[in-house]
Design an enzyme around this catalytic site. Structure first.
Site, PDB file in Angstrom:
ATOM      1  N   ARG A  88       0.838  -1.209   0.000  1.00 33.71           N
ATOM      2  CA  ARG A  88       0.000   0.000   0.000  1.00 33.71           C
ATOM      3  C   ARG A  88       0.867   1.251   0.000  1.00 33.71           C
ATOM      4  NH1 ARG A  88      -4.657   0.116   4.330  1.00 33.71           N
ATOM      5  NH2 ARG A  88      -5.303   1.859   3.015  1.00 33.71           N
ATOM      6  N   CYS A 110      -1.221   6.438   8.810  1.00 32.33           N
ATOM      7  CA  CYS A 110      -1.566   5.166   8.161  1.00 32.33           C
ATOM      8  C   CYS A 110      -2.639   5.458   7.138  1.00 32.33           C
ATOM      9  CB  CYS A 110      -2.003   4.138   9.198  1.00 32.33           C
ATOM     10  SG  CYS A 110      -3.412   4.674  10.211  1.00 32.33           S
TER      11      CYS A 110
END
Length: 276
Positions: free
Chosen positions: A188, A242
């Site tokens: 990611r 995040c």
């Protein structure tokens, strides 16, 4: 004043054995934080089916976050007064009560409560090593009974320096004394996969320290965390993000365990990419 049963400034992680030995302590409050991003009702269902005896449930979406807006990320910080009321209702007294949070997701959600309590000025909080599975593996007591509400008094004392917004990230991320940490999985971070947010990638200049590296596959803290963070340990300022400000808290916990203070970009990538 009631004496704390443990000082979590030194003990941010507790074992199932420790928790079991303190289960009847009136100055202890246990909070079940189990949750699933794929099924938002699963955590509540799991709690209703079986939880640690005496534990209360706090939901990531309903209790530990506020409603999603156009910007600000997928899990904006909760309304502090509302959360303080909920904490009071489960018996937490500011600066006194020991809080132990647990989940079954390698601290992904329990660490959110851990960080929020620190942010609200309550440092007497720990996360259960190994989570609910560790508790069950010892055959320690579980129940499907929700405990009655208790009388507490939680007065927030916000540690505003521990959180930053997008403007502060923009202003500080490229300074030589600042390190910006992306806590998501490597694919990611690299933009190879993005299962949730509309845009893949990472904030320019960020380095990648995946949050799952704090624990092993069973959810127990991996030793030698100091070695993991050695290359950035001397930074004057560390900002962690995040996807939505939740699992970044696992890295904040990891850093705290080795004596490094860091800040949370609460909106995280989901806020950042909403402006792109």
């Amino acid at each position: 004043m009631t004496q704390n049963i443990i000082n979590s400034d030194q003990h941010d992680i507790v074992t199932a054995d420790w928790l079991h030995s303190h289960l009847r302590d009136p100055q202890l409050v246990i909070v079940d934080c189990r949750f699933s991003l794929a099924d938002r009702d699963l955590g509540k269902q799991q709690y209703a089916d079986r939880h640690i005896e005496g534990a209360y449930y706090l939901d990531l979406n309903q209790d530990l976050s506020s409603p999603v807006q156009s910007h600000g990320g997928r899990h904006p910080l909760p309304d502090i007064d509302e959360l303080a009321t909920k904490l009071s209702d489960i018996g937490i007294v500011s600066g006194e009560t020991m809080v132990v949070a647990y989940d079954d997701s390698r601290f992904a959600f329990a660490s959110r409560l851990w960080w929020l309590l620190h942010y609200m000025g309550h440092g007497n909080v720990a996360v259960l090593d190994g989570g609910f599975a560790a508790w069950r593996s010892h055959d320690y007591p579980t129940t499907n009974i929700t405990p009655p509400m208790r009388i507490g008094k939680f007065t927030p004392q916000l540690q505003t320096e521990s959180v930053v917004d997008i403007e502060m990230v923009k202003a500080r991320k490229d300074l030589p004394e600042v390190v910006l940490v992306d806590a998501r999985e490597g694919d990611r971070y690299r933009g190879e996969r993005e299962p949730i947010d509309p845009i893949a990638g990472h904030i320019e200049g960020a380095v990648n320290y995946p949050w799952m590296e704090l624990t092993d596959a069973q959810g127990f803290v991996v030793k030698d965390q100091g070695d993991r963070w050695q290359s950035i340990a001397n930074a004057e300022e560390i900002i962690v993000y995040c996807g939505s400000g939740v699992t970044a808290c696992v890295n904040l916990l990891a850093l705290k365990l080795v004596g490094i203070e860091a800040k949370l970009y609460a909106g995280s990538w989901s806020d950042w990419c909403s402006w792109l």
